[in-house]
Design a protein around this motif. Sequence first.
Motif, short mmCIF file in Angstrom:
data_model
loop_
_atom_site.label_atom_id
_atom_site.label_comp_id
_atom_site.label_asym_id
_atom_site.label_seq_id
_atom_site.Cartn_x
_atom_site.Cartn_y
_atom_site.Cartn_z
N ARG A 117 -3.81 6.80 -0.80
CA ARG A 117 -3.09 5.55 -0.58
C ARG A 117 -1.92 5.46 -1.55
NH1 ARG A 117 -6.30 0.23 -1.79
NH2 ARG A 117 -5.04 0.14 -3.67
N ASP B 112 -5.07 5.69 9.77
CA ASP B 112 -4.07 5.12 8.85
C ASP B 112 -4.27 3.61 8.77
OD1 ASP B 112 -2.91 7.58 8.62
OD2 ASP B 112 -1.44 7.22 10.21
N ASN B 113 -3.75 3.03 7.71
CA ASN B 113 -3.71 1.57 7.63
C ASN B 113 -2.48 1.16 6.83
OD1 ASN B 113 -4.27 -1.25 7.32
ND2 ASN B 113 -6.42 -0.78 7.73
N HIS B 114 -1.76 0.17 7.34
CA HIS B 114 -0.59 -0.35 6.64
C HIS B 114 -0.92 -1.76 6.18
CE1 HIS B 114 2.04 2.84 8.29
NE2 HIS B 114 1.20 2.77 9.31
N ASP C 3 0.81 2.66 -3.04
CA ASP C 3 1.13 1.25 -3.15
C ASP C 3 2.52 1.13 -3.77
OD1 ASP C 3 -1.56 0.44 -2.40
OD2 ASP C 3 -2.17 1.00 -4.43
N TYR D 96 3.75 -3.19 -0.34
CA TYR D 96 3.46 -2.43 0.87
C TYR D 96 2.52 -1.30 0.47
CZ TYR D 96 3.82 1.05 4.50
OH TYR D 96 3.51 1.98 5.46
N SER D 97 1.47 -1.11 1.28
CA SER D 97 0.52 -0.02 1.02
C SER D 97 0.31 0.78 2.29
CB SER D 97 -0.84 -0.57 0.57
OG SER D 97 -0.71 -1.20 -0.67
N TYR D 98 0.28 2.07 2.13
CA TYR D 98 -0.03 2.95 3.25
C TYR D 98 -1.24 3.79 2.87
CZ TYR D 98 0.23 6.95 6.39
OH TYR D 98 -0.09 7.94 7.28
N GLN D 99 -2.28 3.67 3.69
CA GLN D 99 -3.52 4.39 3.43
C GLN D 99 -3.78 5.39 4.55
OE1 GLN D 99 -6.99 2.15 1.87
NE2 GLN D 99 -7.99 2.77 3.75
N HIS D 100 -4.21 6.57 4.18
CA HIS D 100 -4.41 7.62 5.16
C HIS D 100 -5.71 8.37 4.85
CE1 HIS D 100 -3.53 10.87 7.91
NE2 HIS D 100 -3.62 11.75 6.93
N GLU E 16 -3.89 -3.95 9.32
CA GLU E 16 -4.52 -3.51 10.56
C GLU E 16 -6.03 -3.55 10.37
OE1 GLU E 16 -2.88 0.35 11.40
OE2 GLU E 16 -0.89 -0.39 10.89
#
Lengths: 214, 405
Positions: B362, B393-395, B364, B381-385, B56
């Motif tokens: 984040r 947020d960013n995926h 990973d 896959y990484s999810y950052q908040h 994103e």
Amino acid sequence: MRLRRLLWFNAVFSIMPVALLAGAVVEGRVELPKSHSAPVQAKRYEIVTKAGVLSTQPPLAVVYLDGAFPRPASLPTKEVEQKDLTFIPALLPIRVGTRVEFPNLDDTYHNIFSYSPAKRFDLGRYRAEERPIPAEVFDKPGLVTLRCDIHDHMRGLILVLNTSYFVMTDTDGHFRLSGLPAGRYTLKAWIDSRTTREKPVELKDGQTLHVDFP
Amino acid sequence: MKLRALSLCVFACTACAFDIDDFFDQVDNALTASAFHDNLRVRLSGTLDLEIYHFEQPAPGLIDSSIDTLFNPRLTLFLDAQVGSHIYFFSQSRLDRGFDPSDHGAQIRLDEYALRVTPWDDGRLTVQIGKFATVVGNWVPRHLSWENPFINAPIVYENVTPIRDKTAPFSVFDFVYGLYYYQKYAFNPVIWGPSYASGISVSGRVDRFDYAVEMKNASLSSRPESWNVTESGFEYPTFSGRVGFRPNEAWNFGLSASEGPYFRREAEATLPPGRDIGDYREFVLGQDASFAWRHLQVWVEFYEARFQVPRVGNADTFAYYVEAKYKFTPQLFAAIRWNQQLFGDVSDPPAGSIRWSQDLARIDLAVGYRFTSHTQLKLQYSYQHETTGQGNDNHLVAAQLTTRF
């Protein structure tokens, strides 16, 4: 009882020299390929590096008698050491079913693995003093390429054979294979993963046959 | 279309995996040469990486792309040469779309080159000169695509902060909110990737301790252009070092430190009157540990960093990650990494104090499969908040196919 035992020992010892003499011998020479350049170790991101270079591993061949031979009741355990960041020996011929131990004699980790169809395994990282020494049983014939996940220049070979009649050449290609059963067979010389030469042979007890693989 | 091409590559790799292994072994032999009775040995090797990222906007980390799905191919060539038993040379050159994933055109770079002399056999001293990765921390030895269980770097090596090295901020407001109106590439992380700056290092091992110190031409946060000696000389050097303790092969502990000016020359005109680049420095303290046994590997790094920022004062940040990799089968592995970066406050006279960037967390997750000893596929896959501020947020989803030769 004692007399019977003495007679039995006498019988055994009287036929022993005949048994030792029995069997054919094949000797000769295999034309070996030119030596590869010795490997170069990548040390790019090692903070600590030791001096010294990796040794050249001269080409060797394995000569074996192909055929369907009964499997021995027990097979000796073999060893492939990891020493000075190389596999020793670099080429090991074994009979199907042999157990091979992989002792780490360096002061650093190794991670031996193989993706070869004849044996796929990964021993993970283990220390020199760890017991039991990690080992694998090689139960399918074929060529197994050994690698180290940490030191990518390390390469070793295990040639898993269906026969107990095999020998490694010396660095000049000379070999001598003795104690062979009489009969018609195919004598093969494994030179590398792409080259195996073969010749039909007829063996007779007590005879020495000379076979070269040019 | 690109996904289809990647799938075809994967299928082809699986189908002829073992022929490929044999072929690459032959290539390896062909690309290794020796002369002078084996006293000079040279090996050319490399990797071809095909990467796809989907994310994103704004793009996470150091990815520099205005499009959400990015194809990033990379060819890396290594040259390793051993001269006698005491001299070693290596270089790394790349053909790609930029040092970090970007939507720019192709470029060729010489990223690393170094000459290393090891006078004694036992490794007590090694001197290296050239352009090469930093000695700080424990991530560098696994930063290349084949060794890295992930496709990206830990947060401390790629999360851009409000620090800018080309211009000094005009005010605290300009510093803290600059991220919203300047181009992303104007900003710097605490450590820019493996930091291939130019300089000299001395390292070695004494019993269970190892040490490394380096003098480089650019700070740890400096951008790849600054790493070339033609771009930045040694007027404002950065000094870094690491002391390691290895009780046995399984454990490794390290303490790192680095100190040096972080502004580039072009920032000089924007500094307060009477000040120069040498007055504004980056200080980094790091602690690292690693453990490995059989199929498990664990790494931890903690970093405390301070930037001296003109018209702002000291900007402090703390970042850490915990990373674990486990091989389930000889060919299948998975990895998990938890990253966090926390920012301190800077003095803002009207408001009192203000956090100089939003705290981040984040996770990973990666899975990898080695088709052969030369071909590997990784999915991540990484999810950052953002744990403060608006909580953005960013995926990120990424795939990387690597072939090494």
